[in-house]
Design an enzyme around this catalytic site. Sequence first.
Site, PDB file in Angstrom:
ATOM      1  N   LYS A 225      -8.843  17.028  10.167  1.00  0.00           N
ATOM      2  CA  LYS A 225      -8.388  15.647   9.949  1.00  0.00           C
ATOM      3  C   LYS A 225      -6.951  15.685   9.444  1.00  0.00           C
ATOM      4  O   LYS A 225      -6.660  16.307   8.407  1.00  0.00           O
ATOM      5  CB  LYS A 225      -9.314  14.997   8.925  1.00  0.00           C
ATOM      6  CG  LYS A 225      -9.434  13.502   9.059  1.00  0.00           C
ATOM      7  CD  LYS A 225     -10.580  13.032   8.164  1.00  0.00           C
ATOM      8  CE  LYS A 225     -10.749  11.540   8.209  1.00  0.00           C
ATOM      9  NZ  LYS A 225     -11.750  11.093   7.248  1.00  0.00           N
TER      10      LYS A 225
HETATM   11  O1  G3P Z   1     -13.470   6.860   6.979  1.00  0.00           O
HETATM   12  C1  G3P Z   1     -12.519   6.365   6.071  1.00  0.00           C
HETATM   13  C2  G3P Z   1     -13.214   5.825   4.896  1.00  0.00           C
HETATM   14  O2  G3P Z   1     -13.781   6.840   4.116  1.00  0.00           O
HETATM   15  C3  G3P Z   1     -12.418   4.904   4.076  1.00  0.00           C
HETATM   16  O3  G3P Z   1     -13.306   3.943   3.694  1.00  0.00           O
HETATM   17  O4  G3P Z   1     -14.163   2.142   2.318  1.00  0.00           O
HETATM   18  O5  G3P Z   1     -12.477   3.779   1.361  1.00  0.00           O
HETATM   19  O6  G3P Z   1     -11.785   2.083   3.037  1.00  0.00           O
HETATM   20  P1  G3P Z   1     -12.909   2.923   2.535  1.00  0.00           P
END
Ligand code: G3P
Length: 221
Positions: free
Chosen positions: A87
């Site tokens: 990643k």
């Molecule tokens: O896949 C990306 C994710 O982990 C981010 O999610 O909820 O932190 O915006 P969030």
Amino acid sequence: MKFFIDTANLAEIKEAQALGVLDGVTTNPSLMLKDGVSGDENQLQRYVDICEIVDGDVSAEVIATDLEGIINEGEALAKLHTQITVKVPMIKDGIKALKYFSDKGIKTNCTLVFSPGQALLAAKAGATYVSPFIGRLDDATTDGVELIAQIRHIYDNYGYETQILAASIRNPMHIIKCAEVGADVATCPLSAILGLMKHPLTDIGLAQFIADYNKVNAVTA
Ligand code: G3P
């Protein structure tokens, strides 16, 4: 549509895998922190543990932001297991690294994507996956699902094979909307995947069927 789970938590990954609908896993440093996985050695071991639970691709994020550092970290991650996808953040050296990894046959996931232009660059650099963060866009009063639709349109115009991996999904409706506009993958918290199966009419209907079965088949003394 592929379902990935967005977590570093082994119990959640096992639960999703047991459902039989899991195609892969994504992680990031914040998810490692949330699960209390500290130290490089423990984090590398966590990636291996995850790969042993699931059959599909497992995204492991580099921390370096310079080309040499990204390449060194990415190559070390890729050597951990054949299922590892490196990643890489959407920055200038990240784009160069995507091209490098792509030429070497190492799978990549370009993360922190918030615009169609960024997604176009990721595809041109040969990324295996591109990760638009739809929940964070919604948080910033911009339509995250609309970005998925734009990227789908652009990729289809030119036949780019980079898979659109909708990320930062927060709820079941995000998954439905991403499926409608043609995301290849949704990476979701377990709660959003489980939320897809819930409907009150299913519960009411099942209770009725069981009650009626018991009436017909009641054992008379
Ligand atoms: O896949 C990306 C994710 O982990 C981010 O999610 O909820 O932190 O915006 P969030």
